[in-house]
Write a protein that holds these residues in place. Structure first.
Motif, PDB file in Angstrom:
ATOM      1  N   VAL A   1       4.998   9.181  -2.030  1.00 33.45           N
ATOM      2  CA  VAL A   1       5.202   9.809  -0.730  1.00 33.45           C
ATOM      3  C   VAL A   1       5.678   8.781   0.286  1.00 33.45           C
ATOM      4  O   VAL A   1       6.672   8.984   0.973  1.00 33.45           O
ATOM      5  CB  VAL A   1       3.900  10.464  -0.233  1.00 33.45           C
ATOM      6  N   ALA A   2       4.965   7.666   0.378  1.00 33.80           N
ATOM      7  CA  ALA A   2       5.315   6.625   1.348  1.00 33.80           C
ATOM      8  C   ALA A   2       4.680   5.313   0.925  1.00 33.80           C
ATOM      9  O   ALA A   2       3.638   5.310   0.258  1.00 33.80           O
ATOM     10  CB  ALA A   2       4.843   7.006   2.752  1.00 33.80           C
ATOM     11  N   ALA A   3       5.304   4.219   1.312  1.00 33.99           N
ATOM     12  CA  ALA A   3       4.791   2.891   0.993  1.00 33.99           C
ATOM     13  C   ALA A   3       5.009   1.966   2.177  1.00 33.99           C
ATOM     14  O   ALA A   3       5.934   2.169   2.974  1.00 33.99           O
ATOM     15  CB  ALA A   3       5.465   2.329  -0.249  1.00 33.99           C
TER      16      ALA A   3
ATOM     17  N   ASN B   1      -4.578  -4.293   8.872  1.00 34.34           N
ATOM     18  CA  ASN B   1      -5.111  -5.322   7.969  1.00 34.34           C
ATOM     19  C   ASN B   1      -6.490  -5.804   8.408  1.00 34.34           C
ATOM     20  O   ASN B   1      -7.295  -6.229   7.583  1.00 34.34           O
ATOM     21  CB  ASN B   1      -4.138  -6.493   7.879  1.00 34.34           C
ATOM     22  N   ALA B   2      -6.778  -5.724   9.686  1.00 36.07           N
ATOM     23  CA  ALA B   2      -8.096  -6.142  10.165  1.00 36.07           C
ATOM     24  C   ALA B   2      -9.192  -5.206   9.659  1.00 36.07           C
ATOM     25  O   ALA B   2     -10.338  -5.624   9.478  1.00 36.07           O
ATOM     26  CB  ALA B   2      -8.111  -6.204  11.683  1.00 36.07           C
ATOM     27  N   LYS B   3      -8.822  -3.943   9.442  1.00 33.93           N
ATOM     28  CA  LYS B   3      -9.785  -2.954   8.958  1.00 33.93           C
ATOM     29  C   LYS B   3      -9.612  -2.640   7.471  1.00 33.93           C
ATOM     30  O   LYS B   3     -10.312  -1.788   6.934  1.00 33.93           O
ATOM     31  CB  LYS B   3      -9.643  -1.655   9.763  1.00 33.93           C
ATOM     32  N   ASN B   4      -8.669  -3.324   6.818  1.00 29.62           N
ATOM     33  CA  ASN B   4      -8.400  -3.057   5.392  1.00 29.62           C
ATOM     34  C   ASN B   4      -8.161  -1.567   5.147  1.00 29.62           C
ATOM     35  O   ASN B   4      -8.694  -0.976   4.195  1.00 29.62           O
ATOM     36  CB  ASN B   4      -9.562  -3.538   4.518  1.00 29.62           C
ATOM     37  N   THR B   5      -7.375  -0.970   6.014  1.00 30.35           N
ATOM     38  CA  THR B   5      -7.173   0.478   5.944  1.00 30.35           C
ATOM     39  C   THR B   5      -5.691   0.824   6.074  1.00 30.35           C
ATOM     40  O   THR B   5      -4.974   0.210   6.877  1.00 30.35           O
ATOM     41  CB  THR B   5      -7.969   1.192   7.050  1.00 30.35           C
ATOM     42  N   VAL B   6      -5.273   1.786   5.289  1.00 30.45           N
ATOM     43  CA  VAL B   6      -3.924   2.327   5.386  1.00 30.45           C
ATOM     44  C   VAL B   6      -4.044   3.806   5.751  1.00 30.45           C
ATOM     45  O   VAL B   6      -4.983   4.481   5.329  1.00 30.45           O
ATOM     46  CB  VAL B   6      -3.126   2.120   4.084  1.00 30.45           C
ATOM     47  N   TYR B   7      -3.100   4.269   6.547  1.00 29.40           N
ATOM     48  CA  TYR B   7      -3.130   5.644   7.050  1.00 29.40           C
ATOM     49  C   TYR B   7      -1.859   6.393   6.663  1.00 29.40           C
ATOM     50  O   TYR B   7      -0.805   5.787   6.462  1.00 29.40           O
ATOM     51  CB  TYR B   7      -3.251   5.641   8.576  1.00 29.40           C
ATOM     52  N   LEU B   8      -1.983   7.698   6.608  1.00 32.68           N
ATOM     53  CA  LEU B   8      -0.812   8.553   6.455  1.00 32.68           C
ATOM     54  C   LEU B   8      -0.948   9.694   7.448  1.00 32.68           C
ATOM     55  O   LEU B   8      -1.799  10.573   7.288  1.00 32.68           O
ATOM     56  CB  LEU B   8      -0.690   9.105   5.035  1.00 32.68           C
ATOM     57  N   GLN B   9      -0.143   9.629   8.499  1.00 35.12           N
ATOM     58  CA  GLN B   9      -0.113  10.700   9.482  1.00 35.12           C
ATOM     59  C   GLN B   9       0.889  11.737   9.017  1.00 35.12           C
ATOM     60  O   GLN B   9       2.058  11.419   8.818  1.00 35.12           O
ATOM     61  CB  GLN B   9       0.290  10.160  10.858  1.00 35.12           C
ATOM     62  N   MET B  10       0.418  12.969   8.847  1.00 34.49           N
ATOM     63  CA  MET B  10       1.259  14.038   8.317  1.00 34.49           C
ATOM     64  C   MET B  10       1.396  15.126   9.370  1.00 34.49           C
ATOM     65  O   MET B  10       0.406  15.750   9.757  1.00 34.49           O
ATOM     66  CB  MET B  10       0.649  14.606   7.031  1.00 34.49           C
TER      67      MET B  10
ATOM     68  N   TYR C   1      -3.137  10.476  -3.358  1.00 34.97           N
ATOM     69  CA  TYR C   1      -3.794   9.283  -3.883  1.00 34.97           C
ATOM     70  C   TYR C   1      -3.322   8.040  -3.140  1.00 34.97           C
ATOM     71  O   TYR C   1      -2.120   7.872  -2.881  1.00 34.97           O
ATOM     72  CB  TYR C   1      -3.472   9.098  -5.366  1.00 34.97           C
ATOM     73  N   CYS C   2      -4.240   7.172  -2.842  1.00 27.01           N
ATOM     74  CA  CYS C   2      -3.935   5.878  -2.261  1.00 27.01           C
ATOM     75  C   CYS C   2      -3.719   4.868  -3.389  1.00 27.01           C
ATOM     76  O   CYS C   2      -4.435   4.901  -4.408  1.00 27.01           O
ATOM     77  CB  CYS C   2      -5.099   5.434  -1.371  1.00 27.01           C
ATOM     78  N   ASN C   3      -2.747   4.006  -3.222  1.00 25.13           N
ATOM     79  CA  ASN C   3      -2.420   3.000  -4.237  1.00 25.13           C
ATOM     80  C   ASN C   3      -2.270   1.636  -3.587  1.00 25.13           C
ATOM     81  O   ASN C   3      -1.682   1.515  -2.512  1.00 25.13           O
ATOM     82  CB  ASN C   3      -1.128   3.391  -4.949  1.00 25.13           C
ATOM     83  N   ALA C   4      -2.786   0.629  -4.253  1.00 25.30           N
ATOM     84  CA  ALA C   4      -2.578  -0.760  -3.849  1.00 25.30           C
ATOM     85  C   ALA C   4      -1.882  -1.488  -4.989  1.00 25.30           C
ATOM     86  O   ALA C   4      -2.350  -1.441  -6.132  1.00 25.30           O
ATOM     87  CB  ALA C   4      -3.903  -1.431  -3.509  1.00 25.30           C
ATOM     88  N   HIS C   5      -0.782  -2.134  -4.671  1.00 27.63           N
ATOM     89  CA  HIS C   5      -0.021  -2.870  -5.675  1.00 27.63           C
ATOM     90  C   HIS C   5       0.017  -4.328  -5.265  1.00 27.63           C
ATOM     91  O   HIS C   5       0.451  -4.664  -4.169  1.00 27.63           O
ATOM     92  CB  HIS C   5       1.400  -2.321  -5.774  1.00 27.63           C
ATOM     93  N   ARG C   6      -0.449  -5.171  -6.171  1.00 24.72           N
ATOM     94  CA  ARG C   6      -0.520  -6.598  -5.853  1.00 24.72           C
ATOM     95  C   ARG C   6       0.122  -7.413  -6.957  1.00 24.72           C
ATOM     96  O   ARG C   6      -0.008  -7.085  -8.130  1.00 24.72           O
ATOM     97  CB  ARG C   6      -1.987  -7.006  -5.683  1.00 24.72           C
TER      98      ARG C   6
ATOM     99  N   MET D   1       0.843  -1.186   0.000  1.00 25.68           N
ATOM    100  CA  MET D   1       0.000   0.000   0.000  1.00 25.68           C
ATOM    101  C   MET D   1       0.882   1.240   0.000  1.00 25.68           C
ATOM    102  O   MET D   1       1.947   1.264   0.637  1.00 25.68           O
ATOM    103  CB  MET D   1      -0.914   0.015   1.226  1.00 25.68           C
ATOM    104  N   ALA D   2       0.442   2.268  -0.708  1.00 29.57           N
ATOM    105  CA  ALA D   2       1.265   3.469  -0.824  1.00 29.57           C
ATOM    106  C   ALA D   2       0.392   4.710  -0.944  1.00 29.57           C
ATOM    107  O   ALA D   2      -0.782   4.632  -1.304  1.00 29.57           O
ATOM    108  CB  ALA D   2       2.191   3.359  -2.036  1.00 29.57           C
ATOM    109  N   TRP D   3       1.013   5.816  -0.635  1.00 31.70           N
ATOM    110  CA  TRP D   3       0.422   7.137  -0.866  1.00 31.70           C
ATOM    111  C   TRP D   3       1.298   7.868  -1.879  1.00 31.70           C
ATOM    112  O   TRP D   3       2.522   7.907  -1.743  1.00 31.70           O
ATOM    113  CB  TRP D   3       0.350   7.940   0.431  1.00 31.70           C
ATOM    114  N   TYR D   4       0.638   8.415  -2.875  1.00 30.50           N
ATOM    115  CA  TYR D   4       1.279   9.271  -3.856  1.00 30.50           C
ATOM    116  C   TYR D   4       0.644  10.659  -3.752  1.00 30.50           C
ATOM    117  O   TYR D   4      -0.435  10.811  -3.188  1.00 30.50           O
ATOM    118  CB  TYR D   4       1.062   8.733  -5.273  1.00 30.50           C
ATOM    119  N   ARG D   5       1.297  11.635  -4.336  1.00 34.79           N
ATOM    120  CA  ARG D   5       0.692  12.960  -4.400  1.00 34.79           C
ATOM    121  C   ARG D   5       1.042  13.622  -5.724  1.00 34.79           C
ATOM    122  O   ARG D   5       2.055  13.323  -6.341  1.00 34.79           O
ATOM    123  CB  ARG D   5       1.147  13.837  -3.234  1.00 34.79           C
TER     124      ARG D   5
END
Length: 121
Positions: A48-50, A73-82, A94-99, A34-38
């Motif tokens: 930004v971060a992965a 993973n229990a909540k299927n959620t990724v966070y970005l604390q800025m 933007y949130c990104n999922a790479h599989r 999982m990653a955040w782009y901007r």
């Protein structure tokens, strides 16, 4: 198929903080990177971060020490604390999922719709 929905963007003064969330549907979240782009106006989209499934993290030099990526993973959620936000952090995030399907040798990328972050000086 994976659907991603971001939330948490907004307007904040320089030095302030925001927390972005990305909720994922589907059963492959836990195995995805999982990653955040901007993307800022007139600029290319940048990483930004992965965070990997094993929670190994990677950050752009410009945000190291200020941003933290995490996943639940229990909540299927990724966070970005800025934290310690700067005007140059202003962008659509933007949130990104790479599989990777190793059996088929195929890689998949999924994107959210984006959330605006604006940092005023």
């Amino acid at each position: 198929q994976v659907q991603l929905v971001e939330s948490g963007g907004g307007l904040v003064e320089a030095g302030g903080s925001l927390r972005l969330s990305c909720a994922a549907s589907g059963r492959v979240f836990s195995s995805s990177v999982m990653a955040w782009y901007r993307q800022a106006p007139g600029k290319e989209r940048e990483l930004v971060a992965a965070i990997t499934s094993r929670r190994t993290t990677n950050y752009a030099d410009s945000v190291k020490g200020r941003f933290t990526i995490s996943r639940d993973n229990a909540k299927n959620t990724v966070y970005l604390q800025m934290n310690s936000l700067k005007p140059e952090d202003t962008a659509v995030y933007y949130c990104n999922a790479h599989r990777t399907d190793y059996a088929l040798g195929v890689e998949y990328d999924y994107w959210g719709q984006g959330t605006q972050v604006t940092v005023s000086s």
